[in-house]
Each structure stands twice: as structure tokens, then as C-alpha cells.
Scaffold this motif. Structure first.
Motif, mmCIF file in Angstrom:
data_model
loop_
_atom_site.group_PDB
_atom_site.id
_atom_site.type_symbol
_atom_site.label_atom_id
_atom_site.label_comp_id
_atom_site.label_asym_id
_atom_site.label_seq_id
_atom_site.Cartn_x
_atom_site.Cartn_y
_atom_site.Cartn_z
ATOM 1 N N ILE A 150 0.847 -1.191 0.000
ATOM 2 C CA ILE A 150 0.000 0.000 0.000
ATOM 3 C C ILE A 150 0.882 1.240 0.000
ATOM 4 N N ALA A 151 0.613 2.156 -0.911
ATOM 5 C CA ALA A 151 1.352 3.419 -0.974
ATOM 6 C C ALA A 151 0.607 4.474 -0.168
ATOM 7 N N ALA A 152 1.334 5.212 0.658
ATOM 8 C CA ALA A 152 0.716 6.283 1.436
ATOM 9 C C ALA A 152 0.260 7.400 0.505
ATOM 10 N N THR A 153 -0.937 7.919 0.762
ATOM 11 C CA THR A 153 -1.482 8.997 -0.067
ATOM 12 C C THR A 153 -1.681 10.294 0.703
ATOM 13 N N SER A 154 -1.847 10.214 2.020
ATOM 14 C CA SER A 154 -2.007 11.426 2.827
ATOM 15 C C SER A 154 -1.728 11.103 4.287
ATOM 16 N N HIS A 155 -1.457 12.168 5.058
ATOM 17 C CA HIS A 155 -1.149 12.019 6.477
ATOM 18 C C HIS A 155 -1.826 13.129 7.270
ATOM 19 N N SER A 156 -1.921 12.916 8.576
ATOM 20 C CA SER A 156 -2.334 13.981 9.486
ATOM 21 C C SER A 156 -1.649 13.745 10.821
ATOM 22 N N GLY A 157 -1.535 14.809 11.614
ATOM 23 C CA GLY A 157 -0.859 14.701 12.898
ATOM 24 C C GLY A 157 0.648 14.794 12.751
ATOM 25 N N ARG A 158 1.357 14.693 13.901
ATOM 26 C CA ARG A 158 2.809 14.855 13.903
ATOM 27 C C ARG A 158 3.507 13.698 14.613
ATOM 28 N N GLY A 159 2.848 12.550 14.697
ATOM 29 C CA GLY A 159 3.417 11.424 15.426
ATOM 30 C C GLY A 159 4.065 10.383 14.543
ATOM 31 N N VAL A 160 4.007 9.132 14.997
ATOM 32 C CA VAL A 160 4.718 8.018 14.378
ATOM 33 C C VAL A 160 4.346 7.813 12.913
ATOM 34 N N LEU A 161 3.074 7.980 12.568
ATOM 35 C CA LEU A 161 2.628 7.679 11.206
ATOM 36 C C LEU A 161 2.707 8.864 10.250
ATOM 37 N N ALA A 162 3.181 9.995 10.718
ATOM 38 C CA ALA A 162 3.156 11.218 9.913
ATOM 39 C C ALA A 162 4.088 11.180 8.709
ATOM 40 N N SER A 163 5.102 10.308 8.734
ATOM 41 C CA SER A 163 6.061 10.272 7.626
ATOM 42 C C SER A 163 6.081 8.924 6.909
ATOM 43 N N ILE A 164 5.079 8.099 7.129
ATOM 44 C CA ILE A 164 5.032 6.777 6.503
ATOM 45 C C ILE A 164 4.878 6.911 4.987
ATOM 46 N N THR A 165 5.661 6.107 4.247
ATOM 47 C CA THR A 165 5.590 6.135 2.787
ATOM 48 C C THR A 165 4.924 4.892 2.203
#
Length: 211
Positions: A150-165
Motif C-alpha cells: 500500500i502506498a501512502a497517499t495522505s497524512h495527518s498529525g505529527r506522530g509516528v505515522l506522519a512520515s510513513i511512505t
């Protein structure tokens, strides 16, 4: 206080102290039975993220991530795949995936987040990543849902998942839709039948250029 003796406020010490030393200080204070310093939330998030770094799993080539991407977090999902009964292009009743609904667990079984429609993953620190499946392979067990890239398409917040690709779904157990014979066509004015099928899986969350 003796004249000429200066003290540094605790808040300043906490900001200036490196994270490893700060955590060690807290542990020592606890062992000696004295009040421990409050560890800032940002430091807790950094320590948690670092503790979750694991090796990438061996997977088929079709669902491998891009070179340079590294695992930041592994979570075990336990929940259901929700299907609704509708009508296929051939006019026959068929099950269609509506959404996953699962808890994300760490290696000790504690809930660290949730997985829902999107697909979307939300960590307990408030960060979220949404994605889109780009590749899949059949699970070794034909009664289990496929493994995915799965390719990341968007993020929110500033925690662990904020920079997942990228995200991988592997080691799936269960989750396949019921037999077509159990599907009831929605029809005009009829309530769509829903099925909730238990499943488990491992999700690996990747970042680009992580050390």
C-alpha cells in the motif's frame, strides 16, 4: 538558600537533557523511591517510535517496498473485514468489501491504534496515514485475504505515522468474504445484508531514508 548559590529550573533541565539521559534519570528516581521528572510528551513519542524499529520481513517481489525504505513500526491487527451484499456487473448477488475494522497491537498485545476504511491507520499519538493498494499476492492460505503493498497517499498529525511512505499487509489469517450463496441481493427498498468476518494480519509501516 545560601547567598550566591544559583539553581536551574527543572523545566530548563528537562529541555536541555538528552533523551537517553532523561529516561535513565526517570528510572533511577523511581528505583530510589523519589519523584521522577516528568518526561515531555514529545520525548515519549520519540522513545516509542525508536523502540518499534524492526527488520523488514521476507515477502514476494511483487509487494516489496522501494529501495531505501525502512521499517519504522510493526503492528498486529485483530478485527473484522466488513462486507455488504450487492449486485455484480453480471446481475448476480455478490459480496463487496465495505471496510476493515481492527485494533492495532504491539508485541505485548497492547492497543496502539486502529485500522479503518480508506484504508486508514491511526496511531494512539493522533497521527494518521491513508493509503492505496498498489500490488497484492495471494496468501499461502486460500481462506485468508491477500497480502498487500500500500502506498501512502495522505497524512495527518505529527506522530509516528506522519512520515510513513508504504505499508505492507502480510501474514493474514481469515477475512475472506462468505460464500456467494449467503449473499442476498439488495433489491429496491430492501436492506443490504452485511457480514463481519474475523481476520488477523501483520502491518509493516515504512519510511524513506530512515536510519
Amino acid at each position: 538558600m545560601p547567598r550566591g548559590l544559583m539553581t536551574t529550573p527543572t523545566s530548563v533541565l528537562l529541555r536541555a537533557t538528552p533523551l537517553p539521559s532523561l529516561l535513565a534519570w526517570a528510572g533511577l528516581a523511581h528505583a530510589q523511591g523519589v519523584p521522577a521528572p516528568a518526561v515531555p510528551d514529545a520525548a515519549k513519542s520519540l522513545a516509542f517510535a525508536h523502540a518499534q524499529v524492526v527488520d523488514a520481513p521476507e515477502v514476494p517481489d511483487a509487494i516489496k517496498v522501494q529501495p531505501g525504505e525502512k521499517v519504522l513500526l510493526r503492528a498486529r491487527a485483530s478485527g473484522v473485514q466488513i462486507y455488504v451484499c450487492g449486485t455484480g456487473t453480471d446481475g448476480k448477488p455478490q459480496w463487496t468489501l465495505k471496510a476493515p475494522q481492527a485494533d492495532l497491537l504491539d508485541d505485548q498485545g497492547a492497543v496502539i491504534g486502529h485500522h479503518s476504511a480508506g484504508p486508514s491507520w491511526q496511531h494512539r499519538d493522533g497521527s494518521t496515514v491513508n493509503g492505496k493498494a498498489t500490488a497484492h499476492v495471494d496468501a499461502p492460505d486460500r481462506d485468508s485475504i491477500p497480502w498487500l503493498l500500500i502506498a501512502a497517499t495522505s497524512h495527518s498529525g505529527r506522530g509516528v505515522l506522519a512520515s510513513i511512505t508504504s505499508v505492507q499487509r502480510i501474514n493474514t489469517h481469515g477475512g475472506q468474504p462468505p460464500a456467494p450463496s449467503g449473499c442476498t441481493s439488495s433489491g429496491t427498498g430492501r436492506r443490504v445484508r452485511e457480514a463481519r468476518v474475523p481476520y488477523r494480519a501483520d502491518y509493516y509501516f515504512y519510511v524513506a531514508g530512515a536510519n
